[in-house]
Every structure is written in structure tokens, then in C-alpha cells.
Scaffold this motif. Structure first.
Motif, PDB file in Angstrom:
ATOM      1  N   ARG A   1      39.672  44.542  41.516  1.00  0.00           N
ATOM      2  CA  ARG A   1      39.857  45.716  40.660  1.00  0.00           C
ATOM      3  C   ARG A   1      41.333  45.840  40.282  1.00  0.00           C
ATOM      4  NH1 ARG A   1      37.894  51.987  41.209  1.00  0.00           N
ATOM      5  NH2 ARG A   1      38.829  52.635  39.248  1.00  0.00           N
TER       6      ARG A   1
ATOM      7  N   ASN B   1      28.320  42.677  44.314  1.00  0.00           N
ATOM      8  CA  ASN B   1      29.622  43.325  44.507  1.00  0.00           C
ATOM      9  C   ASN B   1      29.498  44.488  45.492  1.00  0.00           C
ATOM     10  OD1 ASN B   1      30.737  41.607  42.594  1.00  0.00           O
ATOM     11  ND2 ASN B   1      30.610  43.098  40.943  1.00  0.00           N
TER      12      ASN B   1
ATOM     13  N   ILE C   1      34.483  47.007  41.254  1.00  0.00           N
ATOM     14  CA  ILE C   1      34.087  47.874  42.371  1.00  0.00           C
ATOM     15  C   ILE C   1      34.855  49.186  42.293  1.00  0.00           C
ATOM     16  CG2 ILE C   1      35.807  47.008  44.007  1.00  0.00           C
ATOM     17  CD1 ILE C   1      32.126  47.895  44.845  1.00  0.00           C
TER      18      ILE C   1
ATOM     19  N   SER D   1      29.656  49.554  40.535  1.00  0.00           N
ATOM     20  CA  SER D   1      30.156  48.331  39.928  1.00  0.00           C
ATOM     21  C   SER D   1      29.496  48.166  38.569  1.00  0.00           C
ATOM     22  CB  SER D   1      29.823  47.125  40.817  1.00  0.00           C
ATOM     23  OG  SER D   1      30.198  45.908  40.184  1.00  0.00           O
TER      24      SER D   1
ATOM     25  N   LYS E   1      26.643  42.946  39.895  1.00  0.00           N
ATOM     26  CA  LYS E   1      26.904  44.305  40.401  1.00  0.00           C
ATOM     27  C   LYS E   1      26.338  44.543  41.791  1.00  0.00           C
ATOM     28  CE  LYS E   1      26.599  45.533  35.608  1.00  0.00           C
ATOM     29  NZ  LYS E   1      25.725  44.625  34.906  1.00  0.00           N
TER      30      LYS E   1
END
Length: 138
Positions: free
Chosen positions: A84, A20, A99, A12, A17
Motif C-alpha cells: 500500500r 490479500n 489492503i 482490498s 482481493k
């Protein structure tokens, strides 16, 4: 149904991040999948595209009863659910992403289709960060 041992790489470079990646792991546990092992988080620069957003990556080993294509569909669904929008296969190139979930190995299977190649050769042989994450997994 038989269980299969699969190595996944997750990355990510947008938003929180680490969160995620943790959220993606929780979603992977759905459908009876079991997380067997998780690597430490690794911070890396983008590979094969330019971005000022750094990546957080992890590797995981799971046990699943899904076939390779079923598993691919499952992880792509997770990517879409998490926001995404740019799949590298569809848009012919890499972009920032909330991701990314790649199937690296599936048992000892050799598999090739338009959508999926197992083992994932770039992660196993070309990308330094992947080899670092996978050193204790392969």
C-alpha cells in the motif's frame, strides 16, 4: 501484559482481493495477536471515491496486548509491507488499495488523536457495508 479485544475492518480492491485479506490476517497473527472471529467476505462498491475496482471486505475480532497506537503502527506496517502506498490520512483522500486495515473498536475505549479515532465513527454509523459486516461483532 493485559489482552485487549479489538474489532478491525479489512478491505482490498486491487489484485487478488480475497488472498490479500487472508494474507493480512496471517500477518495480524504475528506479535502474539490472536484472531478470535472472522466475518464472511463481503463484496462492495468503493465508498467516498470513484473507482471501477470493487472491494472485498471482512471484519475480524482480535486479542492483542498492543496499545492503540502500537496497534495502529503495526497495521500500517502490514499495509506498507503488502504494497500500500496511498494512506488516506497522508494523501487526504481515498484511493484504490491492495489492503486497508482500520481499527473500529478497542475494548470500550474512547480515543482521539491526530492519527486515530476509536471508535471509528464512519464504520459504525455512516457506512452501510461496515454496519453489515459488524452486525454480529458490536
Amino acid at each position: 501484559m493485559s489482552q485487549h479485544t479489538v474489532v478491525l475492518l479489512l478491505g482490498s480492491n486491487l489484485g487478488n482481493k480475497k488472498k490479500n485479506l487472508e494474507h493480512a490476517l496471517e500477518k495480524i497473527k504475528e506479535n502474539g495477536n490472536q484472531i478470535l472471529k472472522i466475518s464472511e467476505f463481503l463484496i462492495t462498491k468503493p465508498v467516498e471515491f470513484a473507482s471501477s475496482n470493487i472491494f472485498c471486505n471482512i471484519a475480524t475480532i482480535i486479542s492483542t496486548n498492543l496499545s492503540p497506537i502500537q496497534l495502529l503502527n503495526f497495521v500500517k506496517k502490514i499495509e506498507i509491507e503488502m504494497g500500500r502506498v496511498n494512506d488516506s490520512k497522508i494523501y487526504d483522500g481515498y484511493h484504490d488499495r491492495i489492503i486497508d486495515i482500520d481499527i473500529v473498536k478497542y475494548n470500550e475505549l474512547l480515543f482521539l488523536s491526530e492519527r486515530l479515532e476509536i471508535p471509528h465513527k464512519k464504520h459504525l454509523f455512516e457506512r452501510d457495508f461496515s454496519r453489515l459486516l459488524l452486525k454480529d461483532f458490536i
